[in-house]
Write an enzyme that holds these catalytic residues in place. Structure first.
Site, PDB file in Angstrom:
ATOM      1  N   HIS A 247      82.581 160.166  63.189  1.00 63.75           N
ATOM      2  CA  HIS A 247      83.446 161.082  62.639  1.00 63.75           C
ATOM      3  C   HIS A 247      83.774 161.993  63.775  1.00 63.75           C
ATOM      4  O   HIS A 247      82.803 162.342  64.725  1.00 63.75           O
ATOM      5  CB  HIS A 247      82.963 162.081  61.400  1.00 63.75           C
ATOM      6  CG  HIS A 247      83.847 162.764  60.555  1.00 63.75           C
ATOM      7  ND1 HIS A 247      84.341 164.032  61.236  1.00 63.75           N
ATOM      8  CD2 HIS A 247      84.490 162.492  59.668  1.00 63.75           C
ATOM      9  CE1 HIS A 247      85.269 164.519  60.267  1.00 63.75           C
ATOM     10  NE2 HIS A 247      85.371 163.505  59.467  1.00 63.75           N
ATOM     11  N   GLU A 306      83.896 157.420  53.804  1.00 62.37           N
ATOM     12  CA  GLU A 306      84.434 156.351  53.521  1.00 62.37           C
ATOM     13  C   GLU A 306      83.512 155.149  52.964  1.00 62.37           C
ATOM     14  O   GLU A 306      83.974 154.297  52.183  1.00 62.37           O
ATOM     15  CB  GLU A 306      85.494 155.560  54.573  1.00 62.37           C
ATOM     16  CG  GLU A 306      86.561 156.806  55.080  1.00 62.37           C
ATOM     17  CD  GLU A 306      87.425 156.852  54.246  1.00 62.37           C
ATOM     18  OE1 GLU A 306      87.325 156.904  53.016  1.00 62.37           O
ATOM     19  OE2 GLU A 306      88.817 157.089  54.685  1.00 62.37           O
TER      20      GLU A 306
HETATM   21  N1  ACO Z   1      81.812 152.001  65.275  1.00 62.24           N
HETATM   22  C1  ACO Z   1      81.296 151.771  66.460  1.00 62.24           C
HETATM   23  N2  ACO Z   1      81.396 152.604  67.214  1.00 62.24           N
HETATM   24  C2  ACO Z   1      81.852 153.735  66.918  1.00 62.24           C
HETATM   25  C3  ACO Z   1      82.523 154.159  65.743  1.00 62.24           C
HETATM   26  C4  ACO Z   1      82.314 153.206  64.695  1.00 62.24           C
HETATM   27  N3  ACO Z   1      82.449 153.442  63.589  1.00 62.24           N
HETATM   28  N4  ACO Z   1      82.823 155.349  65.768  1.00 62.24           N
HETATM   29  C5  ACO Z   1      82.922 155.613  67.060  1.00 62.24           C
HETATM   30  N5  ACO Z   1      82.274 154.712  67.979  1.00 62.24           N
HETATM   31  C6  ACO Z   1      82.061 154.774  69.443  1.00 62.24           C
HETATM   32  C7  ACO Z   1      83.408 154.858  70.196  1.00 62.24           C
HETATM   33  O1  ACO Z   1      83.867 153.318  70.330  1.00 62.24           O
HETATM   34  C8  ACO Z   1      83.251 155.427  71.401  1.00 62.24           C
HETATM   35  O2  ACO Z   1      82.603 154.639  72.214  1.00 62.24           O
HETATM   36  P1  ACO Z   1      82.867 154.512  73.878  1.00 62.24           P
HETATM   37  O3  ACO Z   1      82.491 156.076  74.394  1.00 62.24           O
HETATM   38  O4  ACO Z   1      82.126 153.559  74.147  1.00 62.24           O
HETATM   39  O5  ACO Z   1      84.501 154.398  74.007  1.00 62.24           O
HETATM   40  C9  ACO Z   1      82.192 156.611  70.925  1.00 62.24           C
HETATM   41  O6  ACO Z   1      81.530 155.986  69.610  1.00 62.24           O
HETATM   42  C10 ACO Z   1      82.861 157.817  70.434  1.00 62.24           C
HETATM   43  O7  ACO Z   1      83.818 157.630  69.693  1.00 62.24           O
HETATM   44  P2  ACO Z   1      84.996 158.523  69.604  1.00 62.24           P
HETATM   45  O8  ACO Z   1      86.444 157.552  69.791  1.00 62.24           O
HETATM   46  O9  ACO Z   1      85.100 159.895  70.739  1.00 62.24           O
HETATM   47  O10 ACO Z   1      85.119 159.266  68.149  1.00 62.24           O
HETATM   48  P3  ACO Z   1      86.187 159.763  67.431  1.00 62.24           P
HETATM   49  O11 ACO Z   1      85.489 161.166  67.350  1.00 62.24           O
HETATM   50  O12 ACO Z   1      87.575 159.703  68.291  1.00 62.24           O
HETATM   51  O13 ACO Z   1      86.286 158.719  66.240  1.00 62.24           O
HETATM   52  C11 ACO Z   1      86.488 157.764  64.258  1.00 62.24           C
HETATM   53  C12 ACO Z   1      86.163 159.302  65.093  1.00 62.24           C
HETATM   54  C13 ACO Z   1      88.002 157.530  64.614  1.00 62.24           C
HETATM   55  C14 ACO Z   1      86.472 158.142  62.947  1.00 62.24           C
HETATM   56  C15 ACO Z   1      85.673 156.924  64.669  1.00 62.24           C
HETATM   57  O14 ACO Z   1      84.501 157.233  64.400  1.00 62.24           O
HETATM   58  C16 ACO Z   1      85.973 155.376  63.827  1.00 62.24           C
HETATM   59  O15 ACO Z   1      86.817 154.915  64.348  1.00 62.24           O
HETATM   60  N6  ACO Z   1      85.286 155.098  62.531  1.00 62.24           N
HETATM   61  C17 ACO Z   1      85.571 153.907  61.972  1.00 62.24           C
HETATM   62  C18 ACO Z   1      86.700 154.224  61.102  1.00 62.24           C
HETATM   63  C19 ACO Z   1      86.403 155.102  59.889  1.00 62.24           C
HETATM   64  O16 ACO Z   1      85.423 155.016  59.393  1.00 62.24           O
HETATM   65  N7  ACO Z   1      87.350 156.171  59.668  1.00 62.24           N
HETATM   66  C20 ACO Z   1      87.139 157.156  58.778  1.00 62.24           C
HETATM   67  C21 ACO Z   1      86.710 158.468  59.395  1.00 62.24           C
HETATM   68  S1  ACO Z   1      86.400 159.763  57.943  1.00 62.24           S
HETATM   69  C22 ACO Z   1      88.090 160.037  57.537  1.00 62.24           C
HETATM   70  O17 ACO Z   1      88.905 160.044  58.257  1.00 62.24           O
HETATM   71  C23 ACO Z   1      88.435 160.463  55.955  1.00 62.24           C
END
Ligand code: ACO
Length: 364
Positions: A247, A306
């Protein structure tokens, strides 16, 4: 501009009385109430009244009757659900029908916009199954009527209560991407329909509201608890993100995850299959959290809303392709309140960019 600003992290772009997300404490406050205090105690229509208080003149004390009437009103638009739209995703079909509603800033427009995702999604779900739409029952509660219109028969009180709890859980959540999109559009004053359509567009993405369908795909692909670790390791090795985890704001567990897990558990009382499905999902969650922690020790990646949304909506019989539409049924309440709050500021949203293209040159 540094890359750090690409996602506007840490930028404060609104002052709001609507909700507060404390990512460090894992706390969500909606108009002065902790989420826990609302869910199960205050129904969706009452929550709508709570969110909209002060944003519409003459807001009635009870919103259930006018919302029921609004469902009946928008049902007319279901006639426009043709084979082209039925072949699209439910979110695209629901968005297209919602776009048929007139723009406006008044309470009747707002109520039609809350009714729209509910009525249109139910009709789309049925049309995709080759079934005729079921007309709304204006005197029913919103959640019960959504289930009745989707299935063609009345839900049990426990099922209606579970969907109601879900709608309340997701009704508002600070300046998430879809709410910000709705506020930006509202600030140019096109009317609430345009703002809600912006919200629907942003919510549709797999990084935001599009995640719960893929959670079911993940659970189905894993199949049994023993496969969880190897499946998850392989997915992360490919560079995939695990839906239902991570998140932008929460560094601890999303408080909505536990509220929804409790709701699934309550719904499972007396069910044969649900407790087993829940136990399986919990095993996958444990494996995912463990692996994410070892792979990303510096980034706290926790379960988000989710993951248990997927379990709950599956248990209520919604097809995974329509999960994001059900999310929109709840979040539309917040989009509208935020749109009104943004307009009340009197300021159009217009940030700046830093130009990094070529220097001015002579045209060839
Ligand atoms: N699975 C694996 N790795 C992840 C995940 C995940 N679910 N979420 C983040 N990471 C990793 C990223 O790849 C990144 O790695 P890196 O530094 O090697 O590139 C690191 O963790 C940091 O991630 P960010 O992109 O900075 O996290 P951000 O805050 O931008 O993303 C998000 C948040 C988009 C929700 C992300 O966690 C994600 O894609 N989750 C999966 C999709 C999801 O469940 N979305 C629903 C969110 S809740 C809502 O919107 C209602």
């Amino acid at each position: 501009m540094s890359e750090d600003y690409e996602g506007l992290e840490g930028v404060i772009a609104a002052r709001t009385v609507l909700s507060d997300v404390d990512g460090a404490a894992g706390r969500l406050i909606i108009r002065g109430f902790a989420l826990d205090a609302l869910v199960g105690n205050v129904g969706f229509e009452e929550t709508l009244g709570l969110l909209w208080a002060g944003f519409f003149d003459n807001l009635p004390a009870a919103l259930q009757p006018p919302l029921g009437a609004a469902r009946a009103e928008v049902f007319d638009e279901v006639r426009a659900l043709d084979s082209t739209l039925i072949a699209r995703t439910p979110m695209e079909a629901m968005r297209a029908l919602t776009a048929r509603l007139a723009d406006g800033d008044d309470l009747p427009t707002a109520l039609r916009l809350v009714a729209a995702p509910a009525v249109f999604t139910a009709a789309v779900i049925r049309a995709r199954a080759g079934l005729a739409p079921v007309a709304p029952s204006p005197s029913a509660g919103h959640a019960a009527d959504i289930l009745r219109m989707s299935r063609g028969s009345s839900p049990s009180p426990a099922q209606a209560a579970a969907l109601d709890a879900y709608l309340v859980s997701v009704c508002d959540h600070g300046l998430n991407a879809s709410t910000f999109a709705a506020r930006v559009v509202a600030s140019t004053r096109p009317g609430l329909t345009s703002a809600v359509l912006a919200g629907i567009g942003a919510l549709k993405g797999p990084l935001h509201g599009g995640a719960p369908g893929p959670v079911i795909d993940m659970l189905d692909a894993i199949g049994r608890p023993g496969n969880a670790r190897s499946w998850i390791e392989a997915a992360l090795e490919r560079g995939d993100r695990l839906p239902g985890f991570g998140h932008r704001i929460y560094r601890v567990r999303d408080p909505r995850a536990d509220v929804l897990k409790r709701t699934v558990r309550l719904l499972g009382d007396g069910s044969h299959e649900l407790p087993g499905r829940l136990a399986f999902a919990e095993a996958v969650e444990r494996a995912a959290l463990d692996i994410l922690k070892s792979r990303k020790p510096d980034r706290s990646l926790q379960t988000n809303v989710e993951f248990y949304t997927a379990l709950l909506l599956e248990a209520l019989g919604f097809p995974p392709a329509a999960f994001t539409c059900v999310f929109a049924m709840g979040r539309v309440a917040g989009w509208i309140a935020h749109a009104r709050e943004q307009v009340a500021t009197g300021r159009m949203v217009r940030p700046q960019s830093v130009y990094v293209g070529p220097e001015p040159r002579a045209a060839a």
